[in-house]
Enzyme design. Structure first.
Site, PDB file in Angstrom:
ATOM      1  CB  ALA A  60      -0.917   0.001   1.211  1.00  0.00           C
ATOM      2  N   GLY A 111      -0.606  -5.175   0.360  1.00  0.00           N
ATOM      3  CA  GLY A 111      -1.723  -5.074  -0.571  1.00  0.00           C
ATOM      4  C   GLY A 111      -1.449  -5.731  -1.901  1.00  0.00           C
ATOM      5  CD  GLU A 135      -4.144  -7.436   1.985  1.00  0.00           C
ATOM      6  OE1 GLU A 135      -4.931  -7.643   2.931  1.00  0.00           O
ATOM      7  OE2 GLU A 135      -3.632  -6.318   1.753  1.00  0.00           O
TER       8      GLU A 135
END
Length: 262
Positions: free
Chosen positions: A69, A114, A117
């Site tokens: 992120a 992220g 993910e």
């Protein structure tokens, strides 16, 4: 082609393969709020476009798929904004997971936080030999917010997932393959072509059936749905499709099937 600030949208009309490239190389393709928004918009465009039959998601450059992120953005959040950010990311990534058109993550380098993910939200993951995976959020006093605590155990099992989540360890591509986190590992120069060939094999099958298989597998992990019932419903639906009639006729006539997705 639609224009995005943080993404490249490249549709090969001949094959029906859309390549989405996260294009923030100076930030190692970190996921800002705007990048996640654009990913969501691009996927919706792809789902609405009959020319798009399958999707490859990758990152620009050779160092990172998505390194995580955008930490600078996260430091500005409070508790309420943090919840909103998590829910925004979760909703966007669920769109990839629930896409009726197959999505392959071509992981070229770091897939951390992220990025890991996002890769896990795709249906299949192909990793380059230099790829690295991990959920290092606890190093920052955070937990994964975009589905990492849910999808990682589904893919590699609860015990090993907890170990990676709690230690913030980063694993190499060969270990990710051994654990079942990725489907294949290939040399970096071969990554996109291998992904295209694999997606091409999928796209040679009946599109309706492919989408229904994805839905049935997802139903097994959805507490609000009954997986076996979803499978029975999908199975029965196929009998009303033109693709079923074409597929069975082609089999009996010993010829390649010409599926239309109807």
């Amino acid at each position: 082609m639609p224009a995005f600030t943080n993404l490249l949208y490249d549709l090969d009309a001949a094959s029906g393969i859309l390549t989405l490239t996260i294009n923030r190389p100076t930030k190692l393709n970190a996921l800002s709020h705007d990048t996640i928004r654009e990913l969501r918009e691009a996927l919706q465009l792809a789902l609405d476009d009959a020319q798009v039959r399958g999707i490859i998601l990758t990152g620009s450059g050779e160092k990172a798929f998505v390194a995580g992120a955008d930490i600078a953005e996260l430091t500005a959040l409070d508790e309420i904004a943090g919840r909103r950010a998590a829910e925004f990311g979760q909703e966007a990534f669920c769109l990839f997971e629930e896409s009726s058109k197959p999505v392959i993550a071509a992981v070229n380098g770091f897939a951390l936080g992220g990025g890991c993910e996002l890769a896990m939200a795709c249906h299949l993951r192909i990793a380059s030999e230099n790829a690295r995976f991990g959920q290092p959020e606890v190093n920052l006093g955070l937990v994964p917010g975009y589905g990492g605590t849910q999808r990682l155990p589904q893919l590699i099992g609860k015990g090993k997932a907890l170990e990676l989540l709690l230690t913030a360890d980063i694993i190499k591509a060969d270990e990710a393959l051994r654990l079942g986190l990725v489907n294949h590992v290939v040399p970096l120069p071969e990554l996109l072509e291998f992904s295209r060939q694999l997606l091409g094999r999928i796209l040679s099958k009946a599109p309706l059936a492919v989408g229904l298989v994805i839905d049935c597998v997802n139903a097994a992990y959805d507490k609000e749905r009954h997986g076996y019932q979803a499978e029975a419903n999908a199975f029965s639906r196929c009998f009303e499709s033109e693709d079923f009639r074409e597929g069975t006729s082609a089999f009996l006539e010993k010829r390649p099937a010409a599926f239309t997705g109807k």
